[in-house]
Write a protein that holds these residues in place. Structure first.
Motif, PDB file in Angstrom:
ATOM      1  N   ARG A   1      62.004  58.202  56.850  1.00 36.78           N
ATOM      2  CA  ARG A   1      63.406  58.598  56.680  1.00 36.78           C
ATOM      3  C   ARG A   1      64.361  57.550  57.261  1.00 36.78           C
ATOM      4  NH1 ARG A   1      63.133  64.344  59.218  1.00 36.78           N
ATOM      5  NH2 ARG A   1      61.219  63.391  59.940  1.00 36.78           N
ATOM      6  N   ALA A   2      63.794  56.564  57.971  1.00 44.99           N
ATOM      7  CA  ALA A   2      64.639  55.501  58.517  1.00 44.99           C
ATOM      8  C   ALA A   2      65.288  54.759  57.357  1.00 44.99           C
ATOM      9  CB  ALA A   2      63.808  54.552  59.368  1.00 44.99           C
ATOM     10  N   GLN A   3      66.582  55.034  57.145  1.00 47.89           N
ATOM     11  CA  GLN A   3      67.239  54.633  55.895  1.00 47.89           C
ATOM     12  C   GLN A   3      67.340  53.119  55.723  1.00 47.89           C
ATOM     13  OE1 GLN A   3      71.313  55.486  55.724  1.00 47.89           O
ATOM     14  NE2 GLN A   3      71.441  55.209  53.531  1.00 47.89           N
ATOM     15  N   GLY A   4      67.777  52.427  56.769  1.00 46.98           N
ATOM     16  CA  GLY A   4      67.948  50.977  56.666  1.00 46.98           C
ATOM     17  C   GLY A   4      66.632  50.293  56.363  1.00 46.98           C
ATOM     18  N   LEU A   5      65.607  50.677  57.100  1.00 49.12           N
ATOM     19  CA  LEU A   5      64.289  50.069  56.925  1.00 49.12           C
ATOM     20  C   LEU A   5      63.725  50.363  55.544  1.00 49.12           C
ATOM     21  CD1 LEU A   5      61.828  48.628  58.205  1.00 49.12           C
ATOM     22  CD2 LEU A   5      60.987  50.879  58.851  1.00 49.12           C
ATOM     23  N   ARG A   6      63.862  51.617  55.081  1.00 51.44           N
ATOM     24  CA  ARG A   6      63.280  52.014  53.794  1.00 51.44           C
ATOM     25  C   ARG A   6      63.915  51.226  52.649  1.00 51.44           C
ATOM     26  NH1 ARG A   6      64.308  58.011  52.623  1.00 51.44           N
ATOM     27  NH2 ARG A   6      66.355  57.132  52.268  1.00 51.44           N
ATOM     28  N   THR A   7      65.247  51.164  52.647  1.00 51.87           N
ATOM     29  CA  THR A   7      65.936  50.439  51.581  1.00 51.87           C
ATOM     30  C   THR A   7      65.512  48.978  51.562  1.00 51.87           C
ATOM     31  OG1 THR A   7      67.785  51.822  52.210  1.00 51.87           O
ATOM     32  CG2 THR A   7      68.214  50.141  50.567  1.00 51.87           C
ATOM     33  N   TRP A   8      65.487  48.367  52.758  1.00 50.54           N
ATOM     34  CA  TRP A   8      65.118  46.956  52.877  1.00 50.54           C
ATOM     35  C   TRP A   8      63.692  46.733  52.378  1.00 50.54           C
ATOM     36  CZ3 TRP A   8      61.303  44.901  56.190  1.00 50.54           C
ATOM     37  CH2 TRP A   8      61.264  43.496  56.249  1.00 50.54           C
ATOM     38  N   LEU A   9      62.783  47.639  52.798  1.00 48.23           N
ATOM     39  CA  LEU A   9      61.373  47.487  52.426  1.00 48.23           C
ATOM     40  C   LEU A   9      61.181  47.630  50.921  1.00 48.23           C
ATOM     41  CD1 LEU A   9      58.450  47.216  53.405  1.00 48.23           C
ATOM     42  CD2 LEU A   9      58.350  49.693  53.569  1.00 48.23           C
ATOM     43  N   LEU A  10      61.821  48.653  50.341  1.00 42.67           N
ATOM     44  CA  LEU A  10      61.660  48.868  48.893  1.00 42.67           C
ATOM     45  C   LEU A  10      62.247  47.704  48.102  1.00 42.67           C
ATOM     46  CD1 LEU A  10      62.342  52.691  48.476  1.00 42.67           C
ATOM     47  CD2 LEU A  10      60.195  51.475  48.115  1.00 42.67           C
ATOM     48  N   GLN A  11      63.350  47.139  48.598  1.00 42.24           N
ATOM     49  CA  GLN A  11      63.927  46.002  47.890  1.00 42.24           C
ATOM     50  C   GLN A  11      62.965  44.814  47.934  1.00 42.24           C
ATOM     51  OE1 GLN A  11      67.371  43.937  49.353  1.00 42.24           O
ATOM     52  NE2 GLN A  11      68.310  43.879  47.331  1.00 42.24           N
ATOM     53  N   ARG A  12      62.328  44.613  49.100  1.00 38.39           N
ATOM     54  CA  ARG A  12      61.342  43.534  49.222  1.00 38.39           C
ATOM     55  C   ARG A  12      60.161  43.773  48.273  1.00 38.39           C
ATOM     56  NH1 ARG A  12      61.534  39.738  53.425  1.00 38.39           N
ATOM     57  NH2 ARG A  12      63.745  39.315  53.637  1.00 38.39           N
ATOM     58  N   LEU A  13      59.658  45.007  48.262  1.00 42.73           N
ATOM     59  CA  LEU A  13      58.496  45.321  47.413  1.00 42.73           C
ATOM     60  C   LEU A  13      58.842  45.132  45.937  1.00 42.73           C
ATOM     61  CD1 LEU A  13      56.988  48.448  49.229  1.00 42.73           C
ATOM     62  CD2 LEU A  13      56.125  46.107  49.224  1.00 42.73           C
ATOM     63  N   SER A  14      60.057  45.558  45.549  1.00 39.53           N
ATOM     64  CA  SER A  14      60.451  45.392  44.145  1.00 39.53           C
ATOM     65  C   SER A  14      60.491  43.901  43.788  1.00 39.53           C
ATOM     66  CB  SER A  14      61.811  46.059  43.888  1.00 39.53           C
ATOM     67  OG  SER A  14      62.825  45.383  44.581  1.00 39.53           O
ATOM     68  N   ALA A  15      60.922  43.066  44.754  1.00 41.15           N
ATOM     69  CA  ALA A  15      60.952  41.625  44.497  1.00 41.15           C
ATOM     70  C   ALA A  15      59.540  41.086  44.292  1.00 41.15           C
ATOM     71  CB  ALA A  15      61.626  40.902  45.665  1.00 41.15           C
ATOM     72  N   VAL A  16      58.597  41.559  45.109  1.00 40.32           N
ATOM     73  CA  VAL A  16      57.208  41.096  44.985  1.00 40.32           C
ATOM     74  C   VAL A  16      56.670  41.470  43.604  1.00 40.32           C
ATOM     75  CG1 VAL A  16      54.858  41.428  45.850  1.00 40.32           C
ATOM     76  CG2 VAL A  16      56.741  41.179  47.459  1.00 40.32           C
ATOM     77  N   TYR A  17      56.924  42.710  43.188  1.00 40.16           N
ATOM     78  CA  TYR A  17      56.422  43.137  41.870  1.00 40.16           C
ATOM     79  C   TYR A  17      57.047  42.299  40.748  1.00 40.16           C
ATOM     80  CZ  TYR A  17      55.160  45.773  37.785  1.00 40.16           C
ATOM     81  OH  TYR A  17      54.663  46.108  36.555  1.00 40.16           O
ATOM     82  N   MET A  18      58.361  42.088  40.834  1.00 41.44           N
ATOM     83  CA  MET A  18      59.036  41.306  39.781  1.00 41.44           C
ATOM     84  C   MET A  18      58.471  39.895  39.699  1.00 41.44           C
ATOM     85  SD  MET A  18      63.039  42.288  39.657  1.00 41.44           S
ATOM     86  CE  MET A  18      63.407  42.193  41.370  1.00 41.44           C
ATOM     87  N   LEU A  19      58.201  39.316  40.876  1.00 44.60           N
ATOM     88  CA  LEU A  19      57.649  37.962  40.902  1.00 44.60           C
ATOM     89  C   LEU A  19      56.265  37.933  40.251  1.00 44.60           C
ATOM     90  CD1 LEU A  19      58.220  35.067  42.051  1.00 44.60           C
ATOM     91  CD2 LEU A  19      56.788  35.720  43.979  1.00 44.60           C
ATOM     92  N   LEU A  20      55.416  38.877  40.669  1.00 43.87           N
ATOM     93  CA  LEU A  20      54.059  38.925  40.105  1.00 43.87           C
ATOM     94  C   LEU A  20      54.118  39.111  38.600  1.00 43.87           C
ATOM     95  CD1 LEU A  20      52.091  41.076  42.721  1.00 43.87           C
ATOM     96  CD2 LEU A  20      51.946  38.612  42.303  1.00 43.87           C
ATOM     97  N   PHE A  21      54.953  40.072  38.153  1.00 48.50           N
ATOM     98  CA  PHE A  21      55.058  40.369  36.729  1.00 48.50           C
ATOM     99  C   PHE A  21      55.558  39.151  35.957  1.00 48.50           C
ATOM    100  CE2 PHE A  21      57.317  41.679  32.939  1.00 48.50           C
ATOM    101  CZ  PHE A  21      56.448  42.585  32.360  1.00 48.50           C
ATOM    102  N   ALA A  22      56.645  38.556  36.460  1.00 53.67           N
ATOM    103  CA  ALA A  22      57.258  37.433  35.731  1.00 53.67           C
ATOM    104  C   ALA A  22      56.277  36.273  35.611  1.00 53.67           C
ATOM    105  CB  ALA A  22      58.532  36.982  36.449  1.00 53.67           C
ATOM    106  N   VAL A  23      55.586  35.950  36.710  1.00 57.85           N
ATOM    107  CA  VAL A  23      54.653  34.818  36.678  1.00 57.85           C
ATOM    108  C   VAL A  23      53.482  35.105  35.745  1.00 57.85           C
ATOM    109  CG1 VAL A  23      53.034  33.473  38.063  1.00 57.85           C
ATOM    110  CG2 VAL A  23      55.315  33.935  38.941  1.00 57.85           C
ATOM    111  N   SER A  24      52.862  36.300  35.918  1.00 54.43           N
ATOM    112  CA  SER A  24      51.668  36.569  35.103  1.00 54.43           C
ATOM    113  C   SER A  24      52.038  36.740  33.623  1.00 54.43           C
ATOM    114  CB  SER A  24      50.910  37.791  35.630  1.00 54.43           C
ATOM    115  OG  SER A  24      51.801  38.847  35.798  1.00 54.43           O
ATOM    116  N   PHE A  25      53.183  37.369  33.341  1.00 53.86           N
ATOM    117  CA  PHE A  25      53.620  37.539  31.955  1.00 53.86           C
ATOM    118  C   PHE A  25      53.933  36.179  31.333  1.00 53.86           C
ATOM    119  CE2 PHE A  25      56.668  39.080  28.635  1.00 53.86           C
ATOM    120  CZ  PHE A  25      55.797  39.949  28.002  1.00 53.86           C
TER     121      PHE A  25
END
Lengths: 113, 231
Positions: free
Chosen positions: A4-28
């Motif tokens: 529920r720690a709001q600042g940490l959760r938002t920051w973490l999810l934004q980082r994770l979304s970046a990792v997924y986008m990078l993996l997807f873009a490179v492999s695609f």
């Protein structure tokens, strides 16, 4: 610290979304380079496969979430009037939801299950 | 050597302005602080904060040719002319180069810059192994001059809510201390969109720190600690 720690959760999810986008873009990208030349039939066939559609949907979800947090960060930094910021944030949210719905409609209309 | 120094007298001036000064006697190795003292001898109405003269007290933080730094550690020979000296940005100016640091100290106090121990206090001092002591290197050296915090755009935009790099470096100094027992409370206090997460790793703080410290790395370590605590 909890989820529920709001600042940490938002920051973490934004980082994770970046990792997924990078993996997807490179492999695609690599996948596309391996299948040159690409024509219309090959491209539309590709998007009939459920795995590709799900991966693409996840990519757009990550992209829209990333943008949502990023735009909110910019607004928190620069716009200090609560009413203006709230109004703009609602508009941005509606815009991103519309974009998300549109891309989902396109992708889901192509898939063959 | 030409200087343009920010002057402001709240009783007579509406806004700060730059005033030209010229020094002819520049000995080798002269620091900006010495030059400012000479200028003060020319014009007694000019004022600035300074004390130890050797980068220990942190009093003479100022904006030198556009970059924050300590006047006592900046050799004038390395500066392009005219040397433009202003007060550190983002802080209310009291007079000339003297700024009101209240906001800065408020944030420093808010991170509770002291050991918090819940166990009963031992009769001897709190012991710490040399390895644990080493973890405080690069953190305890901060002299609170304010160069980093006043160079931080996130602090400029939200000075009332964002703690700023100096306070966050000190927050990590106590989180990293093996003797401190308030890890969870400290981390909880730094959560939320403003207090720490306004940092966008711009790293102006690292560029300007006269002691060569790295607040950005400390902030990253706080985030890592938060993640560990969450998992």
């Amino acid at each position: 610290m909890s989820w529920r720690a709001q600042g940490l959760r938002t920051w973490l999810l934004q980082r994770l979304s970046a990792v997924y986008m990078l993996l997807f873009a490179v492999s695609f990208g690599i996948y596309l380079l391996q299948h040159r030349p690409i024509d219309y039939t090959w491209w539309s066939d590709l998007f009939t496969r459920p795995a590709v559609v799900v991966a693409s949907l996840l990519f757009f979800a990550a992209l829209l979430y990333h943008a949502w947090v990023g735009v909110r960060d910019i607004m928190v930094d620069y716009i200090h009037d609560t009413v203006i910021r709230f109004t703009l944030w609602i508009l941005v949210t509606l815009f991103l939801i519309a974009m998300g719905s549109w891309v989902s409609l396109i992708l889901l209309s192509m898939v063959e299950i | 050597m030409r200087f343009q120094i920010q002057r402001y007298n709240p009783e007579t001036d509406k806004t700060p302005y730059l005033k030209e000064y010229e020094l002819t006697d520049i000995p080798i190795g002269m620091m900006l602080r010495d030059a400012l003292l000479q200028i003060k001898a020319q014009d007694e109405s000019f004022t600035f904060r300074h004390s130890c003269g050797e980068g220990v007290c942190g009093s003479d933080a100022m904006n030198i040719n556009g970059t924050n730094g300590l006047a006592c550690l900046t050799p004038v020979s390395k500066l392009a002319e005219p040397i433009v000296v202003r007060s550190v940005p983002g802080m209310p100016i009291i007079r000339d180069l003297v700024v009101d640091m209240s906001q800065f100290y408020h944030h420093y106090r808010a991170i509770k810059p002291y050991l918090i121990v819940h166990d009963p206090m031992p009769e001897v001092e709190l012991r710490q192994s040399p390895e644990d002591r080493d973890k405080l290197d690069g953190l305890y050296e901060c002299i609170l001059c304010g160069c980093c915090t006043t160079a931080c755009p996130s602090f400029w935009w939200n000075p009332d809510k964002f703690r700023g790099p100096a306070a966050l470096l000190q927050a990590y100094r106590f989180l990293a201390d093996s003797r401190d027992q308030a890890t969870n409370e400290r981390l909880q206090d730094l959560d939320g969109p403003y207090r720490m997460f306004r940092c966008h790793t711009i790293m102006n703080c690292v560029t300007v720190c006269p002691k060569g410290l790295n607040p950005t790395a400390a902030i990253h370590k706080i985030k890592t600690l938060m993640l560990k605590e969450m998992i």
